[in-house]
Design a protein around this motif. Structure first.
Motif, PDB file in Angstrom:
ATOM      1  N   HIS A  51      -7.511   4.569  37.265  1.00 36.97           N
ATOM      2  CA  HIS A  51      -6.412   4.899  36.353  1.00 36.97           C
ATOM      3  C   HIS A  51      -6.636   4.286  34.967  1.00 36.97           C
ATOM      4  N   LYS A  54      -8.028   8.229  29.812  1.00 30.40           N
ATOM      5  CA  LYS A  54      -7.056   9.335  29.793  1.00 30.40           C
ATOM      6  C   LYS A  54      -6.284   9.460  31.106  1.00 30.40           C
ATOM      7  N   TYR A  55      -6.665   8.682  32.120  1.00 34.16           N
ATOM      8  CA  TYR A  55      -5.971   8.694  33.404  1.00 34.16           C
ATOM      9  C   TYR A  55      -5.039   7.489  33.581  1.00 34.16           C
ATOM     10  N   THR A  56      -4.781   6.766  32.509  1.00 37.37           N
ATOM     11  CA  THR A  56      -3.932   5.578  32.576  1.00 37.37           C
ATOM     12  C   THR A  56      -2.535   5.898  33.101  1.00 37.37           C
ATOM     13  N   ASP A  57      -1.978   7.021  32.705  1.00 36.73           N
ATOM     14  CA  ASP A  57      -0.617   7.378  33.099  1.00 36.73           C
ATOM     15  C   ASP A  57      -0.553   8.094  34.440  1.00 36.73           C
ATOM     16  N   THR A  58      -1.621   8.042  35.217  1.00 42.40           N
ATOM     17  CA  THR A  58      -1.624   8.713  36.518  1.00 42.40           C
ATOM     18  C   THR A  58      -1.567   7.692  37.648  1.00 42.40           C
ATOM     19  N   GLY A  59      -0.870   6.604  37.428  1.00 44.19           N
ATOM     20  CA  GLY A  59      -0.780   5.531  38.410  1.00 44.19           C
ATOM     21  C   GLY A  59      -0.240   5.960  39.760  1.00 44.19           C
ATOM     22  N   ASN A  60       0.548   7.031  39.794  1.00 37.64           N
ATOM     23  CA  ASN A  60       1.085   7.493  41.072  1.00 37.64           C
ATOM     24  C   ASN A  60       0.184   8.537  41.726  1.00 37.64           C
TER      25      ASN A  60
END
Length: 148
Positions: A51, A54-60
């Motif tokens: 995460h 660009k995938y930082t906000d995909t924690g879920n």
């Protein structure tokens, strides 16, 4: 026998657009209905798994049920990615299938030593790829028990 109906993702790290398309079509032909995600290099693979970037906000975003990993990719190759994944306690449980054109015995030996679950040589025919994808999906998504 009960079939695992939990949604699972195959995360495929493959830099060659033709190979990505072939894999996508082969999975469709064997009626694999789970999610398929592609990344184009080892850096993006690690970013999505951890995460970052660009995938930082995909924690879920759930971890994939399986990773198909090409060895020869730009930025960070499959060997480096495999080593990093298997050394991280958060993600080392994810099964990793090496899908490669390399026939070097050293690559096979090294990737198993780094923790790969299987090494498969990329086939030269589409029908053989479909057969491989059918076998992989039957085993990893219908037979094996994957961690949640």
């Amino acid at each position: 026998m009960t079939i695992d109906t939990k949604p699972r993702t195959i995360l495929i790290a493959e830099d060659d657009p033709d190979d990505r398309q072939w894999i996508k079509e082969a999975l469709a032909k064997c009626q694999f209905e789970q999610q398929i995600r592609f990344v184009v290099d080892g850096e993006e693979l690690m970013d999505i798994l951890l995460h970052r970037g660009k995938y930082t906000d995909t924690g879920n975003l759930a971890y994939p049920g399986l990773i198909l990993l090409d060895l020869n990719m730009p930025k960070k190759d499959g060997r480096e990615s495999l080593k990093e994944i298997k050394s991280d306690p958060r993600i080392r449980h994810i099964p990793i299938i090496i899908l490669t054109t390399s026939r070097a015995e050293e690559d096979t030996f090294r990737t198993y030593n780094l923790g790969a679950n299987t090494v498969i040589h990329k086939p030269v025919t589409f029908d053989k790829l479909v057969q491989i994808m059918q076998t992989l999906t039957d085993y990893w998504f219908r037979t094996a028990e994957l961690p949640l």
